[in-house]
Write a protein that holds these residues in place. Structure first.
Motif, PDB file in Angstrom:
ATOM      1  N   ALA A  35     -61.876 -91.389  72.587  1.00 56.85           N
ATOM      2  CA  ALA A  35     -61.510 -90.557  73.735  1.00 56.85           C
ATOM      3  C   ALA A  35     -60.053 -90.110  73.647  1.00 56.85           C
ATOM      4  CB  ALA A  35     -61.758 -91.318  75.031  1.00 56.85           C
ATOM      5  N   THR A  36     -59.184 -91.008  73.249  1.00 50.32           N
ATOM      6  CA  THR A  36     -57.760 -90.660  73.154  1.00 50.32           C
ATOM      7  C   THR A  36     -57.519 -89.618  72.068  1.00 50.32           C
ATOM      8  OG1 THR A  36     -57.190 -92.884  73.912  1.00 50.32           O
ATOM      9  CG2 THR A  36     -55.446 -91.602  72.867  1.00 50.32           C
ATOM     10  N   ALA A  37     -58.113 -89.813  70.907  1.00 44.48           N
ATOM     11  CA  ALA A  37     -57.939 -88.858  69.806  1.00 44.48           C
ATOM     12  C   ALA A  37     -58.526 -87.493  70.167  1.00 44.48           C
ATOM     13  CB  ALA A  37     -58.581 -89.398  68.531  1.00 44.48           C
ATOM     14  N   ASN A  38     -59.706 -87.485  70.777  1.00 46.30           N
ATOM     15  CA  ASN A  38     -60.323 -86.222  71.166  1.00 46.30           C
ATOM     16  C   ASN A  38     -59.513 -85.504  72.239  1.00 46.30           C
ATOM     17  OD1 ASN A  38     -62.474 -86.464  69.367  1.00 46.30           O
ATOM     18  ND2 ASN A  38     -63.749 -87.541  70.842  1.00 46.30           N
ATOM     19  N   ALA A  39     -58.984 -86.253  73.211  1.00 44.30           N
ATOM     20  CA  ALA A  39     -58.160 -85.647  74.257  1.00 44.30           C
ATOM     21  C   ALA A  39     -56.877 -85.065  73.670  1.00 44.30           C
ATOM     22  CB  ALA A  39     -57.834 -86.677  75.339  1.00 44.30           C
ATOM     23  N   ALA A  40     -56.281 -85.776  72.732  1.00 44.10           N
ATOM     24  CA  ALA A  40     -55.065 -85.263  72.082  1.00 44.10           C
ATOM     25  C   ALA A  40     -55.377 -83.980  71.314  1.00 44.10           C
ATOM     26  CB  ALA A  40     -54.473 -86.321  71.151  1.00 44.10           C
ATOM     27  N   ALA A  41     -56.512 -83.938  70.634  1.00 40.60           N
ATOM     28  CA  ALA A  41     -56.900 -82.739  69.888  1.00 40.60           C
ATOM     29  C   ALA A  41     -57.081 -81.550  70.834  1.00 40.60           C
ATOM     30  CB  ALA A  41     -58.179 -82.994  69.096  1.00 40.60           C
ATOM     31  N   VAL A  42     -57.723 -81.786  71.971  1.00 39.93           N
ATOM     32  CA  VAL A  42     -57.917 -80.711  72.953  1.00 39.93           C
ATOM     33  C   VAL A  42     -56.566 -80.216  73.467  1.00 39.93           C
ATOM     34  CG1 VAL A  42     -58.777 -80.209  75.283  1.00 39.93           C
ATOM     35  CG2 VAL A  42     -60.239 -81.405  73.635  1.00 39.93           C
ATOM     36  N   GLU A  43     -55.655 -81.146  73.743  1.00 35.74           N
ATOM     37  CA  GLU A  43     -54.337 -80.761  74.241  1.00 35.74           C
ATOM     38  C   GLU A  43     -53.565 -79.938  73.206  1.00 35.74           C
ATOM     39  OE1 GLU A  43     -50.254 -82.815  75.967  1.00 35.74           O
ATOM     40  OE2 GLU A  43     -52.091 -83.997  75.904  1.00 35.74           O
ATOM     41  N   VAL A  44     -53.609 -80.355  71.937  1.00 35.77           N
ATOM     42  CA  VAL A  44     -52.913 -79.610  70.881  1.00 35.77           C
ATOM     43  C   VAL A  44     -53.548 -78.234  70.713  1.00 35.77           C
ATOM     44  CG1 VAL A  44     -52.419 -79.519  68.403  1.00 35.77           C
ATOM     45  CG2 VAL A  44     -52.077 -81.650  69.656  1.00 35.77           C
ATOM     46  N   ARG A  45     -54.877 -78.169  70.674  1.00 37.95           N
ATOM     47  CA  ARG A  45     -55.558 -76.876  70.528  1.00 37.95           C
ATOM     48  C   ARG A  45     -55.220 -75.946  71.694  1.00 37.95           C
ATOM     49  NH1 ARG A  45     -60.554 -80.008  69.421  1.00 37.95           N
ATOM     50  NH2 ARG A  45     -60.520 -80.399  67.182  1.00 37.95           N
ATOM     51  N   THR A  46     -55.158 -76.504  72.904  1.00 32.76           N
ATOM     52  CA  THR A  46     -54.832 -75.691  74.078  1.00 32.76           C
ATOM     53  C   THR A  46     -53.428 -75.107  73.958  1.00 32.76           C
ATOM     54  OG1 THR A  46     -56.288 -77.023  75.466  1.00 32.76           O
ATOM     55  CG2 THR A  46     -54.605 -75.727  76.595  1.00 32.76           C
ATOM     56  N   GLU A  47     -52.475 -75.927  73.553  1.00 32.46           N
ATOM     57  CA  GLU A  47     -51.103 -75.438  73.374  1.00 32.46           C
ATOM     58  C   GLU A  47     -51.029 -74.404  72.255  1.00 32.46           C
ATOM     59  OE1 GLU A  47     -48.200 -75.844  75.074  1.00 32.46           O
ATOM     60  OE2 GLU A  47     -49.504 -76.767  76.556  1.00 32.46           O
ATOM     61  N   TYR A  48     -51.695 -74.684  71.137  1.00 29.68           N
ATOM     62  CA  TYR A  48     -51.719 -73.716  70.041  1.00 29.68           C
ATOM     63  C   TYR A  48     -52.372 -72.410  70.495  1.00 29.68           C
ATOM     64  CZ  TYR A  48     -50.415 -77.132  66.385  1.00 29.68           C
ATOM     65  OH  TYR A  48     -49.763 -78.042  65.591  1.00 29.68           O
ATOM     66  N   GLY A  49     -53.384 -72.506  71.364  1.00 33.00           N
ATOM     67  CA  GLY A  49     -54.093 -71.323  71.845  1.00 33.00           C
ATOM     68  C   GLY A  49     -53.219 -70.389  72.652  1.00 33.00           C
ATOM     69  N   LYS A  50     -52.162 -70.922  73.263  1.00 26.51           N
ATOM     70  CA  LYS A  50     -51.238 -70.086  74.029  1.00 26.51           C
ATOM     71  C   LYS A  50     -50.443 -69.156  73.116  1.00 26.51           C
ATOM     72  CE  LYS A  50     -50.680 -73.471  77.704  1.00 26.51           C
ATOM     73  NZ  LYS A  50     -49.748 -74.412  78.359  1.00 26.51           N
ATOM     74  N   HIS A  51     -50.459 -69.454  71.828  1.00 25.95           N
ATOM     75  CA  HIS A  51     -49.719 -68.665  70.839  1.00 25.95           C
ATOM     76  C   HIS A  51     -50.686 -68.107  69.798  1.00 25.95           C
ATOM     77  CE1 HIS A  51     -46.167 -70.552  72.568  1.00 25.95           C
ATOM     78  NE2 HIS A  51     -46.861 -71.659  72.539  1.00 25.95           N
ATOM     79  N   ASN A  52     -51.922 -67.884  70.207  1.00 23.76           N
ATOM     80  CA  ASN A  52     -52.993 -67.527  69.283  1.00 23.76           C
ATOM     81  C   ASN A  52     -52.853 -66.112  68.747  1.00 23.76           C
ATOM     82  OD1 ASN A  52     -55.363 -67.635  67.849  1.00 23.76           O
ATOM     83  ND2 ASN A  52     -56.683 -67.369  69.620  1.00 23.76           N
ATOM     84  N   ILE A  53     -52.852 -66.018  67.447  1.00 21.97           N
ATOM     85  CA  ILE A  53     -52.913 -64.710  66.799  1.00 21.97           C
ATOM     86  C   ILE A  53     -54.170 -64.663  65.934  1.00 21.97           C
ATOM     87  CG2 ILE A  53     -51.801 -63.158  65.148  1.00 21.97           C
ATOM     88  CD1 ILE A  53     -49.118 -64.256  66.179  1.00 21.97           C
ATOM     89  N   THR A  54     -54.316 -65.636  65.049  1.00 18.33           N
ATOM     90  CA  THR A  54     -55.468 -65.653  64.145  1.00 18.33           C
ATOM     91  C   THR A  54     -56.453 -66.766  64.462  1.00 18.33           C
ATOM     92  OG1 THR A  54     -54.396 -67.157  62.579  1.00 18.33           O
ATOM     93  CG2 THR A  54     -54.031 -64.791  62.260  1.00 18.33           C
ATOM     94  N   GLY A  55     -56.039 -67.765  65.240  1.00 19.55           N
ATOM     95  CA  GLY A  55     -56.893 -68.914  65.510  1.00 19.55           C
ATOM     96  C   GLY A  55     -56.778 -69.995  64.463  1.00 19.55           C
ATOM     97  N   ASP A  56     -55.959 -69.747  63.439  1.00 13.42           N
ATOM     98  CA  ASP A  56     -55.810 -70.705  62.341  1.00 13.42           C
ATOM     99  C   ASP A  56     -55.224 -72.030  62.821  1.00 13.42           C
ATOM    100  OD1 ASP A  56     -55.927 -71.373  59.499  1.00 13.42           O
ATOM    101  OD2 ASP A  56     -53.735 -71.340  59.618  1.00 13.42           O
ATOM    102  N   LEU A  57     -54.241 -71.976  63.708  1.00  9.26           N
ATOM    103  CA  LEU A  57     -53.640 -73.205  64.218  1.00  9.26           C
ATOM    104  C   LEU A  57     -54.670 -74.051  64.953  1.00  9.26           C
ATOM    105  CD1 LEU A  57     -50.202 -71.970  65.588  1.00  9.26           C
ATOM    106  CD2 LEU A  57     -50.563 -73.593  63.734  1.00  9.26           C
TER     107      LEU A  57
END
Length: 149
Positions: A35-57
């Motif tokens: 749960a902790t690892a999955n929640a951290a992944a969601v949080e990182v993806r969400t932050e990266y998504g705020k700067h999304n250009i290609t989706g690679d991040l």
């Protein structure tokens, strides 16, 4: 290719106690890790998504759940995008001067970008939260945890 990687390991004493837990507590510990690892992944993806250009991040953020035997649990949170290191650590504007004294700018695509440290900050918070949950689980089951920061 730059890889940001966070391996969830604990303090030596805590890991030793976790190794000696009964199987039912190992199941609870595994759920905490996942749960902790999955929640951290969601949080990182969400932050990266705020700067999304290609989706690679975003697509480069992965969680690998590691089966470490009957009485252990593990997970690896990793950002495998080649852009992850540059995004998290920032970039400087680059230029040079030719022999004639003319200024030439390079790196125009990025320019100067301040570091975000999104991955490391998120992983650090997740690790602290996971340790708190482990300690609470152990104490609920009659074990005493000492020497925690």
């Amino acid at each position: 290719m730059a890889n940001n990687r966070m391996v969830f390991n604990g303090m030596d004493e805590l890991r030793e106690q976790l190794r000696n837990l009964p199987a039912e507590l190992t199941t609870e510990a595994s759920r905490i890790v996942e749960a902790t690892a999955n929640a951290a992944a969601v949080e990182v993806r969400t932050e990266y998504g705020k700067h999304n250009i290609t989706g690679d991040l975003q697509s480069g953020v992965i969680v690998t759940h590691v089966d470490q035997g009957k009485y252990a649990a593990g997970a690896i949170l990793k950002s495998s995008s080649p852009l992850a290191w540059l995004f998290d650590n920032g970039s400087q504007a680059r230029h040079y001067f030719s022999q004639s004294g003319a200024k030439h700018s390079t790196g125009k695509m990025w320019g100067q970008i301040p570091p975000t440290h999104i991955f490391a900050r998120t992983a650090g918070r997740a690790r602290r939260l996971m340790m708190e949950k482990f300690i609470a689980m152990l104490e609920r089951n009659g074990l005493r945890v000492t020497g925690t920061p």
